[in-house]
Motif scaffolding. Structure first.
Motif, PDB file in Angstrom:
ATOM      1  N   GLU B 139       0.835  -1.206   0.000  1.00 39.89           N
ATOM      2  CA  GLU B 139       0.000   0.000   0.000  1.00 39.89           C
ATOM      3  C   GLU B 139       0.868   1.254   0.000  1.00 39.89           C
ATOM      4  OE1 GLU B 139      -3.246   0.502  -0.253  1.00 39.89           O
ATOM      5  OE2 GLU B 139      -3.060   2.662   0.104  1.00 39.89           O
ATOM      6  N   LYS B 148      -1.933   6.249  -5.551  1.00 39.63           N
ATOM      7  CA  LYS B 148      -3.265   5.641  -5.499  1.00 39.63           C
ATOM      8  C   LYS B 148      -3.247   4.510  -4.490  1.00 39.63           C
ATOM      9  CE  LYS B 148      -4.301   5.409 -10.221  1.00 39.63           C
ATOM     10  NZ  LYS B 148      -4.933   4.677 -11.296  1.00 39.63           N
ATOM     11  N   HIS B 149      -4.452   4.097  -4.077  1.00 39.02           N
ATOM     12  CA  HIS B 149      -4.529   2.928  -3.218  1.00 39.02           C
ATOM     13  C   HIS B 149      -4.153   1.690  -4.018  1.00 39.02           C
ATOM     14  CE1 HIS B 149      -6.078   4.683   0.379  1.00 39.02           C
ATOM     15  NE2 HIS B 149      -7.025   5.329  -0.284  1.00 39.02           N
ATOM     16  N   TYR B 150      -3.547   0.727  -3.331  1.00 38.93           N
ATOM     17  CA  TYR B 150      -3.130  -0.505  -4.003  1.00 38.93           C
ATOM     18  C   TYR B 150      -4.322  -1.205  -4.659  1.00 38.93           C
ATOM     19  CZ  TYR B 150      -1.285  -5.209  -4.645  1.00 38.93           C
ATOM     20  OH  TYR B 150      -0.925  -6.403  -5.180  1.00 38.93           O
ATOM     21  N   ASP B 151      -5.455  -1.166  -3.967  1.00 38.69           N
ATOM     22  CA  ASP B 151      -6.637  -1.857  -4.489  1.00 38.69           C
ATOM     23  C   ASP B 151      -7.184  -1.207  -5.755  1.00 38.69           C
ATOM     24  OD1 ASP B 151      -6.660  -3.802  -2.550  1.00 38.69           O
ATOM     25  OD2 ASP B 151      -7.763  -2.540  -1.146  1.00 38.69           O
ATOM     26  N   ASP B 152      -6.865   0.078  -5.953  1.00 39.98           N
ATOM     27  CA  ASP B 152      -7.395   0.787  -7.118  1.00 39.98           C
ATOM     28  C   ASP B 152      -6.480   0.680  -8.331  1.00 39.98           C
ATOM     29  OD1 ASP B 152      -9.438   1.559  -5.487  1.00 39.98           O
ATOM     30  OD2 ASP B 152      -8.491   3.451  -4.912  1.00 39.98           O
ATOM     31  N   LEU B 153      -5.333   0.064  -8.176  1.00 38.27           N
ATOM     32  CA  LEU B 153      -4.381   0.001  -9.281  1.00 38.27           C
ATOM     33  C   LEU B 153      -4.829  -0.980 -10.357  1.00 38.27           C
ATOM     34  CD1 LEU B 153      -0.955  -0.115  -7.420  1.00 38.27           C
ATOM     35  CD2 LEU B 153      -2.051   1.843  -8.472  1.00 38.27           C
ATOM     36  N   LYS B 158      -0.192  -3.441 -10.353  1.00 41.08           N
ATOM     37  CA  LYS B 158      -0.161  -4.351  -9.205  1.00 41.08           C
ATOM     38  C   LYS B 158       0.970  -5.342  -9.358  1.00 41.08           C
ATOM     39  CE  LYS B 158      -4.806  -4.549  -7.311  1.00 41.08           C
ATOM     40  NZ  LYS B 158      -6.060  -5.266  -7.235  1.00 41.08           N
TER      41      LYS B 158
END
Lengths: 158, 182
Positions: B139, B148-153, B158
């Protein structure tokens, strides 16, 4: 003045309830969508532990469940109090797991087989011995994707 | 004629709500909102022959031992579960370039070994903390590189981060000192 009063009195005080069914139907649909009809009765006491790094299981058809826990009181006379495994709706032994996995593979399309996930629902108070045996069997059955079922932890770890 | 038509067009919908209520109550009672969430792991393939022993630099190995009393031994020191995450993060990143921590995140290996008598709850907590350490590092890396957030990549981004901070968690066969008698 009196004219207005008269009018108000004459208007029907009944509130239309015609939209009530719509509201109820909306609630109904919500519950119908959310509902997961449990296909197997749980015969073990399983209280999953808490964790933070959770992944949601998306496709229900690609998930099968392995329960590990101590039998519920009403089954203790037959099965004792030692931790047991439940596959589907019956008690099982570790060696039955590969067949159980194979049976699930036969039900899904071939392209989806690698996406099958085993959801392990294990009671927090169980020792790792039986869990390790189950993991070994899963590895032997080439079922590598495993999800340790857990609840979201809100507080901090002590 | 006109009168009859007016009667037939008005169907009383009042009982519709009752029917819907009945259905609603049925679903309310049968619903079990199951929490289908959990810690996703990938098991290693099974082989009957014992794996070859690899010589690794001890500075690159973060060994975590959990005994049958649910106590932790991290790199030879007793540690509380609450401190495990920070310890693991420090080991992986090695911000001060100490020579007893990992050379780089790519070289870092986490080795986890438990006993057959370890409680599942403890095991999962330890596993969770180690995964959390990696997730937090990824993160911060995502924030640094892409803001950006890792989840939004996207997937390639990623992958780039996962490649630089790979999660290598090796689990050894458990010892069996404290196994519960069956």
């Amino acid at each position: 003045m009196s004219k207005f009063k008269k009018k108000r009195g004459a208007a029907s005080p009944a509130i239309s309830t015609a939209s009530l069914p719509d509201i109820i139907f909306m609630l109904l649909f919500f519950f119908m969508v959310v509902t997961v009809l449990r296909d197997s009765e749980l015969k073990l006491q399983v209280i999953t532990p808490q964790a933070t790094e959770l992944t949601k299981l998306e496709k229900k058809s690609l998930v099968h469940y392995v329960y590990i826990g101590r039998p519920l009181k009403k089954y203790q006379e037959i099965y004792g109090t030692a931790p047991q495994i439940q596959l589907g709706d019956k008690f099982a032994q570790t060696w039955e797991i590969p067949a159980f996995v194979e049976e699930h593979r036969a039900r899904v399309r071939e392209s989806e087989i690698p996406a099958i996930i085993t959801s392990m629902r294990v009671d927090g108070d169980i020792t790792m011995g039986i869990v390790t045996d189950v993991k070994t069997q899963l590895r032997k059955a080439r079922q590598y994707k495993v999800n340790y079922s857990a609840k979201q932890r809100s507080g901090k770890l002590q | 004629m006109g009168n009859a038509r007016r009667v037939s067009t008005e169907i009383n919908a009042g009982s519709m709500a009752d029917i819907a209520f009945l259905l609603l109550i049925f679903f309310l009672v049968t619903t079990t909102i199951v929490e289908d969430k959990g810690v996703l792991v990938k098991l290693p393939p099974w082989s009957d022959t014992p794996p070859e022993t690899q010589q690794l630099k001890s500075r690159n190995v973060f060994s975590v031992l959990v005994n049958a009393q649910n106590q932790l031994l991290v790199r030879g020191e007793p540690v509380k579960i609450g401190d495990l995450r920070e310890k693991a993060k420090e080991f992986i990143i090695n911000p001060e370039h100490r020579d007893d921590l990992s050379e780089s995140p790519k070289n870092a290996i986490i080795s986890l070994k438990n006993d057959r008598g370890t409680k599942y709850k403890t095991y999962l907590e330890v596993y969770n903390e180690l995964m959390a350490a990696y997730n937090e590092l990824r993160e911060t890396e995502a924030q640094k590189r892409f803001g950006k957030h890792y989840d939004d990549l996207g997937n390639t981004q990623k992958k780039e981060i996962n490649n630089d901070i790979p999660l290598v968690l090796s689990e050894a066969e458990p010892t069996s000192f404290g196994e519960e008698s069956q």
